[in-house]
Design an enzyme around this catalytic site. Sequence first.
Site, PDB file in Angstrom:
ATOM      1  N   GLU A 281       0.825  -1.207   0.000  1.00 32.50           N
ATOM      2  CA  GLU A 281       0.000   0.000   0.000  1.00 32.50           C
ATOM      3  C   GLU A 281       0.865   1.265   0.000  1.00 32.50           C
ATOM      4  OE1 GLU A 281      -4.234  -0.454   1.851  1.00 32.50           O
ATOM      5  OE2 GLU A 281      -3.099   0.863   3.162  1.00 32.50           O
ATOM      6  N   HIS A 310       6.902 -27.040   0.044  1.00 29.55           N
ATOM      7  CA  HIS A 310       6.144 -28.037  -0.703  1.00 29.55           C
ATOM      8  C   HIS A 310       5.047 -27.384  -1.529  1.00 29.55           C
ATOM      9  CE1 HIS A 310       8.199 -31.161   1.623  1.00 29.55           C
ATOM     10  NE2 HIS A 310       8.204 -30.227   2.553  1.00 29.55           N
ATOM     11  N   LYS A 424     -13.795   1.806  -2.598  1.00 31.08           N
ATOM     12  CA  LYS A 424     -14.560   2.214  -1.409  1.00 31.08           C
ATOM     13  C   LYS A 424     -15.790   3.018  -1.821  1.00 31.08           C
ATOM     14  CE  LYS A 424     -11.071   2.898   2.208  1.00 31.08           C
ATOM     15  NZ  LYS A 424     -10.476   3.924   3.068  1.00 31.08           N
TER      16      LYS A 424
HETATM   17  O1  PA5 Z   1      -3.021   1.800   5.966  1.00 35.54           O
HETATM   18  C1  PA5 Z   1      -4.078   2.351   5.755  1.00 35.54           C
HETATM   19  O2  PA5 Z   1      -4.194   3.585   5.741  1.00 35.54           O
HETATM   20  C2  PA5 Z   1      -5.337   1.539   5.555  1.00 35.54           C
HETATM   21  O3  PA5 Z   1      -5.068   0.188   5.481  1.00 35.54           O
HETATM   22  C3  PA5 Z   1      -6.315   1.774   6.710  1.00 35.54           C
HETATM   23  O4  PA5 Z   1      -5.715   1.387   7.910  1.00 35.54           O
HETATM   24  C4  PA5 Z   1      -7.613   0.990   6.516  1.00 35.54           C
HETATM   25  O5  PA5 Z   1      -8.196   1.342   5.302  1.00 35.54           O
HETATM   26  C5  PA5 Z   1      -8.578   1.273   7.647  1.00 35.54           C
HETATM   27  O6  PA5 Z   1      -8.813   2.639   7.763  1.00 35.54           O
HETATM   28  P1  PA5 Z   1      -9.491   3.268   9.031  1.00 35.54           P
HETATM   29  O7  PA5 Z   1      -8.578   3.083  10.200  1.00 35.54           O
HETATM   30  O8  PA5 Z   1      -9.684   4.693   8.694  1.00 35.54           O
HETATM   31  O9  PA5 Z   1     -10.788   2.545   9.245  1.00 35.54           O
END
Ligand code: PA5
Length: 455
Positions: A281, A310, A424
């Site tokens: 990410e 394996h 989203k």
């Molecule tokens: O790393 C990130 O920013 C995302 O993975 C968020 O943690 C995830 O989308 C959850 O977001 P939030 O804490 O706003 O619910």
Amino acid sequence: MKGIKFDFTNMFYPNIEKGIKYEDINGYKNKMEKIISEILEEEPGFVKLLKNTKYLDKILDIQEWIQSFDNFVVLGIGGSALGNIALQTTLNPLNYNNMNNRKTPKIFIVDNVDPDFVASVLDQIDPHTTLFNVISKSGTTAEAMSNYLIARGIIESYGLDPKKHLIFTTDPENGILRKIAKEEGIETLEIPPEVGGRFSVLTPVGLLSALAGGIDVIDLLNGAKSMLEKVSNKNIYENPAALNALLHFLYYKNGYNISVMMPYSNKLFLLADWYRQLWAESLGKKYNINGEVVNVGQTPVKALGATDQHSQVQLYNEGPDDKIITLIKLEKFERDIKIPKVHEEYSALSYLGGKTLSELLNTELFGTEYALTEHGKPNMKIIFPEINAFNVGQFFFVYEFQTAIMGKLLEIDAYDQPGVELGKKVTYALMGREGYEEFAKEVKEKVEKKEKFIL
Ligand code: PA5
């Protein structure tokens, strides 16, 4: 030497024929020095938080309360859950929730909206003796919020006081959770605004459930702090985050698009899951910092030794030259099992008798390392002398810092995630969220117009 170690032997030429040469690294010495200085000066949130004790103090204040429950249920997803999961599996026994002599609550981390999964957790808890920790920085994430609504519905249906069964971990000012907490007097913990989800394991996001599960959060933070010292070193050959980032970067430029993390330990395995999100990410980006389309990123993959020998290792050894493999070795297992000397009459079995499982597992690791190297595949090793909170804190921090460095090398913003927004938005629109009506229409029309091909 206390802490985790990094063995880069098999990342370099001539140990690996197509390996990185020391002169390649030397050519980046100045650039790397500049990058390390920049990060230390900029002090991103995940660095800054180590200097602030207020987050730790706050959770220690409520330690007794949170440990008085039978069940502690985290409701969060992504960066608001993966660190929690990694901490529990790594630092608590694998059968923690089923142990009779547990002195702290059972820990459940609900990081999906799969109804079978959610229901299976709900089946195991008595709401009267459960604390739900809703974690969401934004307070808008559909998965975390729907699970919150379910928990809230249960609390209310049992006639319980929400204040006694809920604690929110969220932004200090913004978002719906903060608003509800203010209105209703629900206990909250702050996520520092400058710390993004996947960098938040050492904030109350990860620390609270860790503390609930009896993990030594002070040692965890001490490990991270000791690693900050190590990665502040401008000499790239003495800085594991810098050297590892640069090696991954140089290999990436040579077509090594995949970074496999393969712990030889079930307890350490889910560190690789946490790493997978962090690397993916943070670094998978369409645009660079100048707004140019670059479409960069190295795909992180997790594998478990010896199990995946394996399943995956055939590909790693003989497949394309596109992978860097990071093996994780545990030197001292908490428990061990001696293989009994039975069937000594069969040489296919007798060689195992009298050995321990840890000896076998680490010999298998050596075998994989040797084979990868013989096949010319770059591989490195992170060595945990043992599993403890200090070493795990070091691991989290070194990878956070390494990701920040890699972001600079790739010239992208490692802290945003614009690529997850569209999916989203579609969910909001199709689930009927106010303000998304037009977008819902647009999505439906677009999908409708497509020529279908369904077998
Ligand atoms: O790393 C990130 O920013 C995302 O993975 C968020 O943690 C995830 O989308 C959850 O977001 P939030 O804490 O706003 O619910």
